[in-house]
Design a protein around this motif. Structure first.
Motif, short mmCIF file in Angstrom:
data_model
loop_
_atom_site.label_atom_id
_atom_site.label_comp_id
_atom_site.label_asym_id
_atom_site.label_seq_id
_atom_site.Cartn_x
_atom_site.Cartn_y
_atom_site.Cartn_z
N ASN A 29 1.09 -15.57 -3.32
CA ASN A 29 2.11 -15.18 -2.34
C ASN A 29 2.67 -16.41 -1.63
N HIS A 33 6.59 -17.85 -2.13
CA HIS A 33 7.46 -17.99 -0.96
C HIS A 33 7.85 -19.45 -0.71
N TRP A 89 -4.09 -6.07 5.19
CA TRP A 89 -2.81 -5.37 5.33
C TRP A 89 -3.07 -3.90 5.67
N GLY A 94 0.03 -2.71 7.98
CA GLY A 94 1.26 -3.36 7.54
C GLY A 94 2.08 -3.98 8.65
N ARG A 95 1.43 -4.38 9.76
CA ARG A 95 2.17 -4.98 10.87
C ARG A 95 1.43 -6.19 11.44
N ARG A 102 6.84 -5.57 11.08
CA ARG A 102 6.43 -5.03 9.79
C ARG A 102 6.17 -6.15 8.78
N SER A 104 5.79 -7.01 4.84
CA SER A 104 6.23 -6.44 3.57
C SER A 104 5.04 -5.99 2.73
N ARG A 106 4.93 -6.00 -0.26
CA ARG A 106 4.88 -6.80 -1.48
C ARG A 106 3.67 -7.73 -1.51
N TYR A 107 3.23 -8.18 -0.33
CA TYR A 107 2.08 -9.10 -0.29
C TYR A 107 0.81 -8.45 -0.85
N ASP A 150 13.12 -13.43 -7.19
CA ASP A 150 13.64 -13.72 -5.84
C ASP A 150 14.87 -14.62 -5.87
#
Length: 289
Positions: A29, A33, A89, A94-95, A102, A104, A106-107, A150
């Protein structure tokens, strides 16, 4: 001693590999990124150098290690318990624990997919050097797929080292022999390069990027030239289906490019795992055996 232990404790081996896969997924991840941004920063520095501009020192290093992982909105540094693959997560719902922005999904998806694919590799190859090599290839393909998805970029920082690694591993005949690997690397690059040149001459447009050539060359180096037709056919079929679905279901503009790298990577991984079975099934279906 460790190899003998893992060979006699298959469940330990599988759990260990899955656990490592989850951890690597968390690192991927970061790579997905940051690597494109690192490359963009380097391109800007190179351009400034060519223009003779004075380059100012970076106020803060930006690489895979620095800065520490943090919330992009409030800057809260991610603590160790907040960085457990998938689990954190879910616990955080998820926050961000500080500003509740929030995070994502996706992680954890990348982490989970990496863990599951690592488990699949371990189940397929068992306790062997082939498993170790296939794991590294799997992780590289995941990173390349997501980066291309991406930013439509397949970094040379990943494809070229793995191309050379594939050629070196052929000396040990883990997946193919040196002759097939060398031919595979050359044929993989030249086949897509030829298609690119023909398409460009006929339409005046670029149908794909040079990164796709290098990725197929990398897969050819790992698996040998005889898997290239299978990889091309699988990737073209999946790419066509997904592209049509995007146009029909989501109204995607046909002129917006769809990255081909993820389909090549997926086809390459399928060939790594089940390529021989696919070839044998095709030969039986065609009546050649």
């Amino acid at each position: 001693m460790l190899v003998n232990f893992l060979q006699h404790n298959s469940w330990t081996f599988l759990l260990f590999t899955t656990f490592i896969g989850l951890i690597v997924g968390s690192f991927l991840n970061v790579v997905i990124h940051r690597l494109p941004k690192m490359m963009e920063n380097q391109w800007h520095r190179d351009c400034d150098e060519l223009k003779g501009l004075n380059q100012t020192a970076e106020s803060q290093p930006y690489n895979l290690n620095q800065p520490a992982s943090h919330c992009p909105k409030c800057g809260h540094k991610i603590r160790a318990w907040e960085n457990i693959p998938v689990v954190s997560w879910l616990l955080l719902k998820g926050r961000c624990s500080h500003c509740h922005t929030r995070i994502s999904p996706r992680y954890p998806i990348v982490e989970a997919v990496t863990g599951v694919m690592s488990l699949a590799v371990a189940l397929h190859f068992g306790v062997s050097w082939a498993t170790l090599a296939a794991l590294f290839l799997t992780w590289a393909l995941i990173a390349l797929s997501m980066i291309d998805f991406d930013v439509q970029l397949l970094p040379d920082n990943i494809t070229l080292p793995f191309l050379w690694l594939g050629l070196l591993l052929s000396l040990a005949a883990l997946f193919t022999d040196p002759r097939s690997a060398i031919i595979g690397a050359a044929a993989g690059y030249l086949s897509l390069w030829s298609v690119y040149q023909l398409f460009k001459r006929l339409t005046g447009k670029e149908g794909m990027g040079y990164g796709d050539f290098k990725l197929l060359a990398m897969l050819g180096a790992w698996l040998g030239w005889h898997y290239l037709p299978q990889i091309i056919m699988l990737s073209a079929f999946v790419g066509a289906v997904v592209g049509i679905l995007l146009i029909v279901l989501r109204g995607r503009d046909r002129n917006i490019p769809i990255p081909f790298g993820p389909y090549l990577a997926a086809a390459g991984w399928i060939s790594l795992m089940w390529g021989e079975q696919i070839n044998q099934a095709y030969l039986r279906w065609s009546g050649m055996i």
